[in-house]
Every structure is written in structure tokens, then in C-alpha cells.
Design a protein around this motif. Structure first.
Motif, PDB file in Angstrom:
ATOM      1  N   CYS A  10       0.709  -1.240  -0.051  1.00 20.57           N
ATOM      2  CA  CYS A  10      -0.097   0.028   0.090  1.00 20.57           C
ATOM      3  C   CYS A  10       0.707   1.296  -0.018  1.00 20.57           C
ATOM      4  CB  CYS A  10      -1.154   0.198   1.130  1.00 20.57           C
ATOM      5  SG  CYS A  10      -0.173  -0.345   2.819  1.00 20.57           S
ATOM      6  N   SER A  11       2.084   1.165   0.287  1.00 18.04           N
ATOM      7  CA  SER A  11       3.083   2.407   0.511  1.00 18.04           C
ATOM      8  C   SER A  11       3.204   2.910  -0.895  1.00 18.04           C
ATOM      9  CB  SER A  11       4.523   1.922   1.195  1.00 18.04           C
ATOM     10  OG  SER A  11       4.768   0.714   0.513  1.00 18.04           O
ATOM     11  N   LEU A  12       3.147   1.829  -2.185  1.00 18.30           N
ATOM     12  CA  LEU A  12       2.857   2.371  -3.402  1.00 18.30           C
ATOM     13  C   LEU A  12       2.093   3.652  -3.407  1.00 18.30           C
ATOM     14  CD1 LEU A  12       4.153   2.099  -6.292  1.00 18.30           C
ATOM     15  CD2 LEU A  12       2.483   0.298  -6.559  1.00 18.30           C
ATOM     16  N   ALA A  13       1.033   3.873  -2.865  1.00 17.61           N
ATOM     17  CA  ALA A  13       0.144   4.901  -3.328  1.00 17.61           C
ATOM     18  C   ALA A  13       0.761   6.248  -2.795  1.00 17.61           C
ATOM     19  CB  ALA A  13      -0.976   4.516  -2.360  1.00 17.61           C
ATOM     20  N   ALA A  14       1.682   6.193  -1.705  1.00 15.63           N
ATOM     21  CA  ALA A  14       2.253   7.308  -1.207  1.00 15.63           C
ATOM     22  C   ALA A  14       3.506   7.652  -2.166  1.00 15.63           C
ATOM     23  CB  ALA A  14       2.886   6.952   0.144  1.00 15.63           C
ATOM     24  N   ARG A  15       4.085   6.695  -2.676  1.00 17.71           N
ATOM     25  CA  ARG A  15       5.206   6.812  -3.554  1.00 17.71           C
ATOM     26  C   ARG A  15       4.684   7.907  -5.051  1.00 17.71           C
ATOM     27  NH1 ARG A  15      10.504   4.426  -5.431  1.00 17.71           N
ATOM     28  NH2 ARG A  15      10.073   3.013  -3.507  1.00 17.71           N
ATOM     29  N   VAL A  52       4.130  -0.558   6.818  1.00 20.83           N
ATOM     30  CA  VAL A  52       4.448   0.351   5.933  1.00 20.83           C
ATOM     31  C   VAL A  52       2.924   0.940   5.416  1.00 20.83           C
ATOM     32  CG1 VAL A  52       6.689  -0.315   5.096  1.00 20.83           C
ATOM     33  CG2 VAL A  52       4.515  -0.855   3.807  1.00 20.83           C
ATOM     34  N   PRO A  53       2.859   2.321   4.993  1.00 23.12           N
ATOM     35  CA  PRO A  53       3.788   3.169   4.859  1.00 23.12           C
ATOM     36  C   PRO A  53       4.307   3.936   6.265  1.00 23.12           C
ATOM     37  CG  PRO A  53       1.748   4.166   4.400  1.00 23.12           C
ATOM     38  CD  PRO A  53       1.420   2.902   4.521  1.00 23.12           C
ATOM     39  N   LEU A  54       5.564   4.482   6.205  1.00 26.23           N
ATOM     40  CA  LEU A  54       6.108   5.496   7.233  1.00 26.23           C
ATOM     41  C   LEU A  54       6.629   6.436   6.558  1.00 26.23           C
ATOM     42  CD1 LEU A  54       6.644   6.376  10.283  1.00 26.23           C
ATOM     43  CD2 LEU A  54       8.703   5.102  10.070  1.00 26.23           C
ATOM     44  N   LEU A  55       6.205   7.890   6.652  1.00 28.00           N
ATOM     45  CA  LEU A  55       6.647   9.068   6.013  1.00 28.00           C
ATOM     46  C   LEU A  55       7.516   9.679   7.072  1.00 28.00           C
ATOM     47  CD1 LEU A  55       6.853  10.339   3.282  1.00 28.00           C
ATOM     48  CD2 LEU A  55       5.136  11.690   4.042  1.00 28.00           C
ATOM     49  N   VAL A  56       8.779   9.901   6.808  1.00 24.15           N
ATOM     50  CA  VAL A  56       9.450  10.914   7.936  1.00 24.15           C
ATOM     51  C   VAL A  56       9.727  12.216   7.016  1.00 24.15           C
ATOM     52  CG1 VAL A  56      11.517  10.918   9.288  1.00 24.15           C
ATOM     53  CG2 VAL A  56      10.827   8.676   8.852  1.00 24.15           C
ATOM     54  N   LEU A  57       9.233  13.366   7.628  1.00 24.97           N
ATOM     55  CA  LEU A  57       9.389  14.515   7.198  1.00 24.97           C
ATOM     56  C   LEU A  57      10.870  15.234   7.613  1.00 24.97           C
ATOM     57  CD1 LEU A  57       5.987  16.077   8.578  1.00 24.97           C
ATOM     58  CD2 LEU A  57       6.422  14.843   6.622  1.00 24.97           C
ATOM     59  N   ALA A  68      -3.402   9.162   6.750  1.00 22.82           N
ATOM     60  CA  ALA A  68      -2.829  10.380   7.135  1.00 22.82           C
ATOM     61  C   ALA A  68      -1.512  10.770   6.157  1.00 22.82           C
ATOM     62  CB  ALA A  68      -2.286  10.369   8.607  1.00 22.82           C
ATOM     63  N   VAL A  69      -0.701  10.041   5.737  1.00 22.69           N
ATOM     64  CA  VAL A  69       0.549   9.954   4.734  1.00 22.69           C
ATOM     65  C   VAL A  69      -0.233  10.699   3.339  1.00 22.69           C
ATOM     66  CG1 VAL A  69       1.925   8.950   3.559  1.00 22.69           C
ATOM     67  CG2 VAL A  69       1.997   8.264   5.772  1.00 22.69           C
ATOM     68  N   LEU A  70      -1.398  10.027   3.006  1.00 26.64           N
ATOM     69  CA  LEU A  70      -1.734  10.616   1.608  1.00 26.64           C
ATOM     70  C   LEU A  70      -2.379  11.914   1.935  1.00 26.64           C
ATOM     71  CD1 LEU A  70      -3.449   7.282   0.244  1.00 26.64           C
ATOM     72  CD2 LEU A  70      -1.355   8.469  -0.424  1.00 26.64           C
TER      73      LEU A  70
END
Ligand SMILES: N[C@@H](CCC(=O)N[C@@H](CS)C(=O)NCC(=O)O)C(=O)O
Length: 198
Positions: A10-15, A52-57, A68-70
Motif C-alpha cells: 500500500c506504500s506504493l500509493a504514497a510513492r 508501511v507506509p511510514l513517512l519521515v518529514l 494520514a500520509v496521503l
């Protein structure tokens, strides 16, 4: 920014959404079974949930959960959100449905489920895809403009194809249209590794 991901997960959606937004990010692969990152880090120390996903700012703040990431990416690039007074509410409504209903319905396909459990999961996914089929505005979920929700839906339609599930026609059109976007082609090329998920 840095995105922790697993190929085809599912982290592909964030990429895809990061590429759509033109946000430059680093990507670190996670072995979801071993919970080890590609640089040898203990992933559970980075994200105790282990997913995943985990997004680090850039300031080191960590954001978990697809919704939340999206949403964060769409706040940085409002073109990827939904306009109008109820736009963000409608977007979160859709993201929540994708996350808590559709995504969850796929879970039995990822574990050693028996045939009866897989039949139940097939029906659960079909029911949720039918609801989306009746709701999509076309060609994308909210009409002519691609949103972060389309990126998330696209990832799950890829799973549906991989598991031989039937995708209804209007959703298939969304899948085909989304596949042609340069952000998607770039993301798929970057994640061109055998795993679809964990
Ligand atoms: N609640 C999380 C769940 C995300 C999720 O299920 N990620 C999967 C990959 S698609 C995963 O990391 N699975 C391995 C695990 O949870 O240990 C979210 O919505 O972000």
C-alpha cells in the motif's frame, strides 16, 4: 522526506502521490517479515506498528497510516485533493473506506488462509468494489482529476488483478487510465521487485 515502503504494498500509493506532487523523497525498503530495513535497521524501532507506509518529514517527524500520509501529501499539493467546501471531508471519507473496508478485505489473501476463507474474502472484496463502481464519477473516483484516493485504489486494483479477482468495468477504466500516468510508471519501475506486498 523519506518513505519506508515494501514493493507493491500500500506504500506504493504514497510513492505515486509524492511523484504526482513533485516532492523529492528518499525511499527505504522494508522486509516486512523480518522487520529489517534495507540498510539493516530494526524497523520496529522506527515504526512500532511494523507496517508501511511510514513517512519521515525533513524535521524528523514520523507519519504513519495511509490515510494520514496521503492526506499530508494532498495538503502539500492541493491539486491532488478534492475541491469545494466538503472536498477534504469527501476525500477522507473515501480514503477511510479504502483503508478500513477495501484494504482490510484483502488481508486473507496475504496469509495462509484456507479455501473457504479466500472465498469469503473474494466476496468481501467484490462487494466493496461494487460499491465503488457505483460511486466513481469517472474516469477517476471524483471525476476528471486524479487524487490521492485514486493512487490508493490503483494499488488495490493491482492486487485484485494479481489474485485473479474480477474488476468491474468503470474501475477497470480507472485502473487503465491510472496505469498510464508518468508518476505511476516511474513508481512501478522504481519498485520493480518480485514482492507485491509482504
Ligand atoms: N493501518 C495501516 C496498515 C498498513 C498495512 O496494512 N500495511 C501492510 C502492507 S500493505 C503491512 O505493512 N503489512 C505488514 C505488517 O503489518 O506487519 C495503514 O493503514 O497504514
Amino acid at each position: 522526506m523519506k518513505l519506508y515502503y515494501s514493493p507493491g504494498a500500500c506504500s506504493l500509493a504514497a510513492r505515486i502521490s509524492l511523484h504526482e506532487a513533485g516532492i523529492v523523497a528518499e525511499f527505504e525498503r522494508v522486509d516486512l517479515k523480518a522487520k529489517i530495513t534495507e540498510t539493516g535497521g530494526d524497523y520496529t524501532a522506527i515504526n512500532p506498528a511494523g507496517s508501511v507506509p511510514l513517512l519521515v518529514l525533513d524535521d524528523g517527524t514520523s507519519i504513519t497510516e495511509n490515510v494520514a500520509v496521503l492526506d499530508l501529501i494532498a495538503q502539500r499539493e492541493p491539486r491532488l485533493g478534492v475541491g469545494g467546501p466538503l472536498g477534504r471531508t469527501r476525500l477522507i471519507e473515501m480514503l477511510s473506506y479504502l483503508s478500513t473496508e477495501l484494504h482490510i478485505a484483502f488481508k486473507p489473501f496475504w496469509r495462509a488462509a484456507n479455501a473457504a476463507e479466500k472465498d469469503d474474502a473474494t466476496q468481501a472484496v467484490a462487494k466493496r468494489l461494487t460499491l465503488l463502481e457505483n460511486r466513481i464519477v469517472e474516469p477517476y473516483l471524483f471525476g476528471p482529476d486524479f487524487t490521492i484516493a485514486d493512487a490508493y485504489l490503483f494499488v488495490m486494483l493491482r492486487w485484485a488483478k494479481a489474485f485473479g479477482l474480477i474488476i468491474p468495468p468503470r474501475l477497470l477504466k480507472q485502473f487503465q487510465q491510472t496505469s498510464q500516468r508518468s508518476s505511476v510508471q516511474q513508481a512501478l519501475a522504481e519498485e520493480a521487485e518480485p514482492a507485491l506486498h509482504d
